[in-house]
Design a protein around this motif. Structure first.
Motif, PDB file in Angstrom:
ATOM      1  N   LEU A   1     -17.760  -6.541  76.390  1.00  0.00           N
ATOM      2  CA  LEU A   1     -18.986  -7.281  76.078  1.00  0.00           C
ATOM      3  C   LEU A   1     -19.734  -6.681  74.899  1.00  0.00           C
ATOM      4  O   LEU A   1     -20.422  -7.389  74.163  1.00  0.00           O
TER       5      LEU A   1
ATOM      6  N   THR B   1     -24.621 -13.573  73.699  1.00  0.00           N
ATOM      7  CA  THR B   1     -25.991 -13.314  74.144  1.00  0.00           C
ATOM      8  C   THR B   1     -26.661 -14.605  74.572  1.00  0.00           C
ATOM      9  O   THR B   1     -26.708 -15.581  73.812  1.00  0.00           O
TER      10      THR B   1
ATOM     11  N   THR C   1     -26.585  -9.778  76.660  1.00  0.00           N
ATOM     12  CA  THR C   1     -25.199  -9.956  76.230  1.00  0.00           C
ATOM     13  C   THR C   1     -24.299  -9.739  77.435  1.00  0.00           C
ATOM     14  O   THR C   1     -23.680  -8.687  77.599  1.00  0.00           O
ATOM     15  N   SER C   2     -24.209 -10.744  78.284  1.00  0.00           N
ATOM     16  CA  SER C   2     -23.547 -10.609  79.582  1.00  0.00           C
ATOM     17  C   SER C   2     -22.395 -11.583  79.786  1.00  0.00           C
ATOM     18  O   SER C   2     -21.803 -11.607  80.864  1.00  0.00           O
TER      19      SER C   2
ATOM     20  N   GLN D   1     -26.940  -4.197  78.787  1.00  0.00           N
ATOM     21  CA  GLN D   1     -26.680  -5.554  78.288  1.00  0.00           C
ATOM     22  C   GLN D   1     -27.928  -6.264  77.751  1.00  0.00           C
ATOM     23  O   GLN D   1     -27.768  -7.045  76.796  1.00  0.00           O
TER      24      GLN D   1
END
Length: 427
Positions: free
Chosen positions: A91, A97, A102-103, A160
């Motif tokens: 990732l 995002t 940003t997962s 993230q």
């Protein structure tokens, strides 16, 4: 085990609760995303249409899960765990995002959230390690390895940033406690959380004073025959004060502003009424509108598709983390109570099924499933009703999302497959 044998030995009580939760969830997703321009149930470009597709995909995954041999999940649990770690690392390079996190991986037709897969994989890996004949949870080395299995994916998810999903992994520590981890670890954990909250509310000086007064009171009231190890107690006191000193640094330097605002709102840290009201209208807006939507439902609700706050989009992202507010507005207390009873009944049923397992791996994995589902259920409803701060985790089987529904389904039905296999071994 043949297909007919699996279906015969499957715990259909749990399956029926699962079906009820998925169905009620979809009904409320349809209501929260319904528009006069898009009334069709089978419009797969709409959110409720996509969720219907995800339900079909999850049903297919159930067939695959039940068709595989039960020992497949134990045998390849370590491989699943390694794959989940690689996906989480990826990732940082290839992640998409969404809403500041940003997962996800963008697969074109579907956004894959690897943290959901990692929950299943970590529960399997932890059960595999703890059930290994060479593992003795009484040994500190084995305790540290078990905790490390939980911490690695959690620490990869935090940057993230997705602290809500990371928090869920810590729930798996209860599996280790079930298998014999000394309770003083739990006491340390609760102490850390308590000191963290008290420091934010009152400051380090007051924490040190109150702790010192409690310690002095204990020394005065203790029996003369009870000997207190002065040096260890003093070291513990110093460690707590030092931790308290670090809280403000973590809060101001590690937490993002939105996280600080949520804690400020939850703990009433902000003393300026105007600033607090601004936070409530900004960061706390979702929770405030969610509370109002649930309150407006009364005893029996306003009726299906009749929720004025739902129709007016007062609650942002209501079909995801705040789906429970739709239940409250349109179905009232009776609807919310039904959902709570269904979730609670499912969790109690899983405890019963876990306790009757003869295979250590199956029992430990069962408690992993319970821990993950409980934390999601408890925190989601807590934040929607304003009891807990908003940290952004979905309601299992209920909230909109393909990754969530798919992997929650896998999490549950892998265990139901293991339980069905137990019954097969007994006959």
């Amino acid at each position: 085990m043949s297909g007919k044998s699996v279906l015969k030995r499957l715990d259909w009580f749990s399956v029926l609760i699962y079906i009820a939760l998925v169905f009620i969830g979809w009904i409320n997703i349809y209501s929260s995303t319904f528009t006069d321009d898009n009334p069709s149930i089978f419009n797969f470009s709409s959110l409720h249409g996509k969720q219907l597709f995800f339900i079909g995909t999850s049903a297919l995954s159930i067939i695959i899960i039940l068709a595989l041999e039960a020992n497949f999940y134990e045998r390849f649990s370590s491989l699943f765990y390694i794959i989940s770690i690689v996906l989480l690392l990826g990732l940082f390079i290839f992640g998409k995002t969404i809403a500041g996190a940003t997962s996800w991986y963008d697969l074109g037709f579907f956004n894959l959230q690897p943290s959901e897969f990692a929950k299943v994989a970590t529960a399997l890996a932890l059960a595999k390690y703890l059930s290994d004949i060479q593992t003795d949870i009484k040994r500190q080395k084995d305790q540290m390895i078990a905790i490390l299995i939980i911490l690695i994916p959690a620490f990869l998810i935090i940057p993230q940033p997705d602290p809500g999903s990371a928090l869920v992994f810590f729930a798996l520590i209860f599996v280790i406690f079930r298998e014999g981890l000394p309770l003083y670890y739990l006491g340390i954990g609760f102490m850390v959380i308590l000191i963290f909250i008290l420091t934010l509310m009152f400051g380090t000086i007051w924490v040190a004073i109150i702790l010192g007064l409690l310690l002095a009171l204990f020394l005065l009231l203790k029996k003369p025959s009870f000997k207190v190890p002065i040096i260890p107690v003093a070291l513990i006191y110093v460690a707590i004060v030092l931790f308290s000193l670090s809280v403000n640094f973590v809060f101001n330097s590690v937490f993002e502003q939105r996280h600080r605002d949520r804690f400020s709102l939850w703990l009433r840290l902000e003393k300026d009424p105007k600033k607090l009201e601004e936070i409530r209208k900004d960061i706390g807006y979702n929770t405030y509108q969610s509370e109002k939507a649930i309150e407006s439902g009364g005893l029996s609700g306003k009726g299906f598709l009749e929720g004025t706050r739902t129709k007016g989009d007062f609650v942002p992202e209501q079909h995801t983390d705040y789906i429970f507010s739709t239940v409250g507005e349109e179905w009232g207390f009776m609807g919310t109570a039904t959902v709570v009873i269904l979730f609670t009944t499912l969790l109690l049923r899983l405890v019963y099924l876990s306790e009757r397992q003869k295979n250590d791996f199956s029992r430990m994995y069962g408690y992993g499933v319970i821990s993950i589902l409980f934390v999601h259920y408890f925190i989601n409803i807590g934040m929607v009703t304003g009891v807990l701060p908003t940290i952004g985790i979905p309601l299992p089987f209920f909230s909109y999302g393909g990754s969530g529904l798919l992997f929650f389904t896998a999490l549950l039905f892998i265990f139901l497959k293991l339980d069905a296999n137990r019954l097969n071994e007994l006959t």
